[in-house]
Design an enzyme around this catalytic site. Sequence first.
Site, PDB file in Angstrom:
ATOM      1  CG  HIS A 190      18.822 -22.909 -43.608  1.00 37.13           C
ATOM      2  ND1 HIS A 190      19.141 -22.769 -42.279  1.00 37.13           N
ATOM      3  CD2 HIS A 190      17.922 -21.919 -43.846  1.00 37.13           C
ATOM      4  CE1 HIS A 190      18.488 -21.749 -41.758  1.00 37.13           C
ATOM      5  NE2 HIS A 190      17.731 -21.211 -42.705  1.00 37.13           N
ATOM      6  CD  GLU A 194      20.400 -25.310 -40.397  1.00 37.64           C
ATOM      7  OE1 GLU A 194      20.845 -24.329 -41.027  1.00 37.64           O
ATOM      8  OE2 GLU A 194      19.199 -25.484 -40.182  1.00 37.64           O
ATOM      9  NE  ARG A 241      16.544 -20.065 -37.349  1.00 35.13           N
ATOM     10  CZ  ARG A 241      16.455 -19.592 -38.597  1.00 35.13           C
ATOM     11  NH1 ARG A 241      15.925 -20.329 -39.554  1.00 35.13           N
ATOM     12  NH2 ARG A 241      16.921 -18.402 -38.909  1.00 35.13           N
TER      13      ARG A 241
HETATM   14  P1  NAD Z   1       6.937 -14.367 -37.519  1.00 36.17           P
HETATM   15  O1  NAD Z   1       7.567 -13.740 -36.332  1.00 36.17           O
HETATM   16  O2  NAD Z   1       6.261 -13.514 -38.519  1.00 36.17           O
HETATM   17  O3  NAD Z   1       5.902 -15.501 -37.043  1.00 36.17           O
HETATM   18  C1  NAD Z   1       6.172 -16.404 -36.025  1.00 36.17           C
HETATM   19  C2  NAD Z   1       4.862 -16.695 -35.323  1.00 36.17           C
HETATM   20  O4  NAD Z   1       5.074 -17.736 -34.378  1.00 36.17           O
HETATM   21  C3  NAD Z   1       4.300 -15.497 -34.542  1.00 36.17           C
HETATM   22  O5  NAD Z   1       3.002 -15.175 -35.017  1.00 36.17           O
HETATM   23  C4  NAD Z   1       4.267 -15.991 -33.094  1.00 36.17           C
HETATM   24  O6  NAD Z   1       3.167 -15.499 -32.369  1.00 36.17           O
HETATM   25  C5  NAD Z   1       4.176 -17.482 -33.310  1.00 36.17           C
HETATM   26  N1  NAD Z   1       4.524 -18.274 -32.147  1.00 36.17           N
HETATM   27  C6  NAD Z   1       5.397 -17.998 -31.148  1.00 36.17           C
HETATM   28  N2  NAD Z   1       5.400 -18.991 -30.227  1.00 36.17           N
HETATM   29  C7  NAD Z   1       4.511 -19.923 -30.662  1.00 36.17           C
HETATM   30  C8  NAD Z   1       4.062 -21.176 -30.165  1.00 36.17           C
HETATM   31  N3  NAD Z   1       4.525 -21.664 -29.022  1.00 36.17           N
HETATM   32  N4  NAD Z   1       3.156 -21.860 -30.885  1.00 36.17           N
HETATM   33  C9  NAD Z   1       2.671 -21.379 -32.053  1.00 36.17           C
HETATM   34  N5  NAD Z   1       3.042 -20.176 -32.566  1.00 36.17           N
HETATM   35  C10 NAD Z   1       3.955 -19.465 -31.891  1.00 36.17           C
HETATM   36  O7  NAD Z   1       8.104 -15.237 -38.206  1.00 36.17           O
HETATM   37  P2  NAD Z   1       8.205 -15.703 -39.727  1.00 36.17           P
HETATM   38  O8  NAD Z   1       8.868 -14.635 -40.517  1.00 36.17           O
HETATM   39  O9  NAD Z   1       6.892 -16.232 -40.165  1.00 36.17           O
HETATM   40  O10 NAD Z   1       9.280 -16.888 -39.564  1.00 36.17           O
HETATM   41  C11 NAD Z   1       8.910 -18.130 -38.994  1.00 36.17           C
HETATM   42  C12 NAD Z   1      10.137 -19.006 -38.815  1.00 36.17           C
HETATM   43  O11 NAD Z   1      10.736 -19.292 -40.085  1.00 36.17           O
HETATM   44  C13 NAD Z   1      11.271 -18.391 -37.977  1.00 36.17           C
HETATM   45  O12 NAD Z   1      11.826 -19.411 -37.173  1.00 36.17           O
HETATM   46  C14 NAD Z   1      12.304 -17.966 -39.018  1.00 36.17           C
HETATM   47  O13 NAD Z   1      13.599 -17.896 -38.496  1.00 36.17           O
HETATM   48  C15 NAD Z   1      12.155 -19.100 -40.010  1.00 36.17           C
HETATM   49  N6  NAD Z   1      12.626 -18.833 -41.376  1.00 36.17           N
HETATM   50  C16 NAD Z   1      13.272 -19.838 -42.004  1.00 36.17           C
HETATM   51  C17 NAD Z   1      13.689 -19.638 -43.306  1.00 36.17           C
HETATM   52  C18 NAD Z   1      14.448 -20.710 -44.019  1.00 36.17           C
HETATM   53  O14 NAD Z   1      15.318 -20.378 -44.813  1.00 36.17           O
HETATM   54  N7  NAD Z   1      14.162 -21.974 -43.800  1.00 36.17           N
HETATM   55  C19 NAD Z   1      13.436 -18.416 -43.963  1.00 36.17           C
HETATM   56  C20 NAD Z   1      12.750 -17.430 -43.282  1.00 36.17           C
HETATM   57  C21 NAD Z   1      12.329 -17.647 -41.967  1.00 36.17           C
HETATM   58  C1  MLT Z   2      16.099 -16.617 -41.957  1.00 33.86           C
HETATM   59  O1  MLT Z   2      15.962 -16.707 -40.730  1.00 33.86           O
HETATM   60  O2  MLT Z   2      15.971 -15.546 -42.566  1.00 33.86           O
HETATM   61  C2  MLT Z   2      16.384 -17.841 -42.731  1.00 33.86           C
HETATM   62  O3  MLT Z   2      16.743 -18.910 -41.967  1.00 33.86           O
HETATM   63  C3  MLT Z   2      17.129 -17.682 -43.980  1.00 33.86           C
HETATM   64  C4  MLT Z   2      18.560 -17.302 -43.911  1.00 33.86           C
HETATM   65  O4  MLT Z   2      19.222 -17.556 -42.930  1.00 33.86           O
HETATM   66  O5  MLT Z   2      19.046 -16.728 -44.878  1.00 33.86           O
END
Ligand code: NAD
Ligand code: MLT
Length: 318
Positions: A287, A266, A237
């Site tokens: 993204h 964004e 993010r």
């Molecule tokens: P998840 O909830 O499975 O994992 C997140 C982890 O972060 C957890 O294990 C949590 O304990 C940890 N965490 C919380 N605070 C923390 C800190 N201060 N320091 C270190 N770790 C910490 O989430 P996920 O499914 O792995 O997603 C991770 C990120 O990716 C989210 O922000 C999600 O929105 C983003 N995401 C982005 C895209 C994209 O299109 N770019 C796609 C999917 C997810």
């Molecule tokens: C998510 O949080 O799932 C990602 O940022 C991807 C999306 O928005 O589709």
Amino acid sequence: MPIDIQSVLVCDAVDASCVDLLKTNGITVDYKLKLPKEILIEEAINYDAIIVRSDTKITADVLTSGASGKLKVIGRAGVGVDNIDIEAATKNNIVVLNTPGGNSLAAAELTCLLIGSLARPICPAAQSMREGRWDRKLYAGTELYGKTLAILGLGRIGREVAIRLKVWGMNVIGYDPITTDEEAEAAGITKMELDDIWPLADYITVHVPLIPSTRNLISKTTLNKCKKGVKVVNVARGGVIDEFAILEALESGQCGGAAFDVYEEEPPKSEVTKKLIQHNKVIASPHLGASTAEAQIKVAVEVSEQFIALTGKSTQFA
Ligand code: NAD
Ligand code: MLT
């Protein structure tokens, strides 16, 4: 207790399988993209549920208006719910659900590809060939083998990244306040405290939600604790990495390269973000973490199945 969902408004581009599945299960679906906020506030009254990705912002006024009508559920086809005002949803008794695992592999694969592209300058080399040049000396890189990858956030995506890059011979270390040592080890990650991680990392990738404790997790202060030339990746993010600090570190050489899929705003508007995107040591994507055919089908089906489950019926497939 079952929730009566008869009509759904889909506001962002989700895979057609979402609409098909809802319709097969007797739910009426309207698909209206890019609604201006005032129209969304009016429309919210007419539906039992709304489905969004990340483009549409479900603000407090949309939720309050919706609750005065039929609105009971918001479904997010994706992971992050930062485009939904959760506090306002709770106040208005509106359920918010997401699809946590559906796009993890897609985001993990994009992260690995970006890390690889920071090691080997494939993007500029391809551009040079397009321009008719043959500059073999300009585009030498480094190997990932034997380098240290620090993963901050060892949840679904962080662990999938570890599993993949471990196979490439990287030493994988990481930090997460909740994931246990055993869970980390099962994905090939040695868990450490943050202060021990900074001086060891050749690459840092963040996979955390944007919450107060993760805002500017990578900042001027933390970058200065890293090896000179450290490379950083953000597919999580915008706001987890301080964009201004990275820009300065790229200029000074403290940061040797960066890859961004997500931004503070964004689409990006600020001068700092624009400078960052245009920097010759930066790879930027708009993204795209979840943008694979497979992930979009998974999140679309997952959100529809959850809606149907809320009605108390079992899902019927066509
Ligand atoms: P998840 O909830 O499975 O994992 C997140 C982890 O972060 C957890 O294990 C949590 O304990 C940890 N965490 C919380 N605070 C923390 C800190 N201060 N320091 C270190 N770790 C910490 O989430 P996920 O499914 O792995 O997603 C991770 C990120 O990716 C989210 O922000 C999600 O929105 C983003 N995401 C982005 C895209 C994209 O299109 N770019 C796609 C999917 C997810
Ligand atoms: C998510 O949080 O799932 C990602 O940022 C991807 C999306 O928005 O589709």
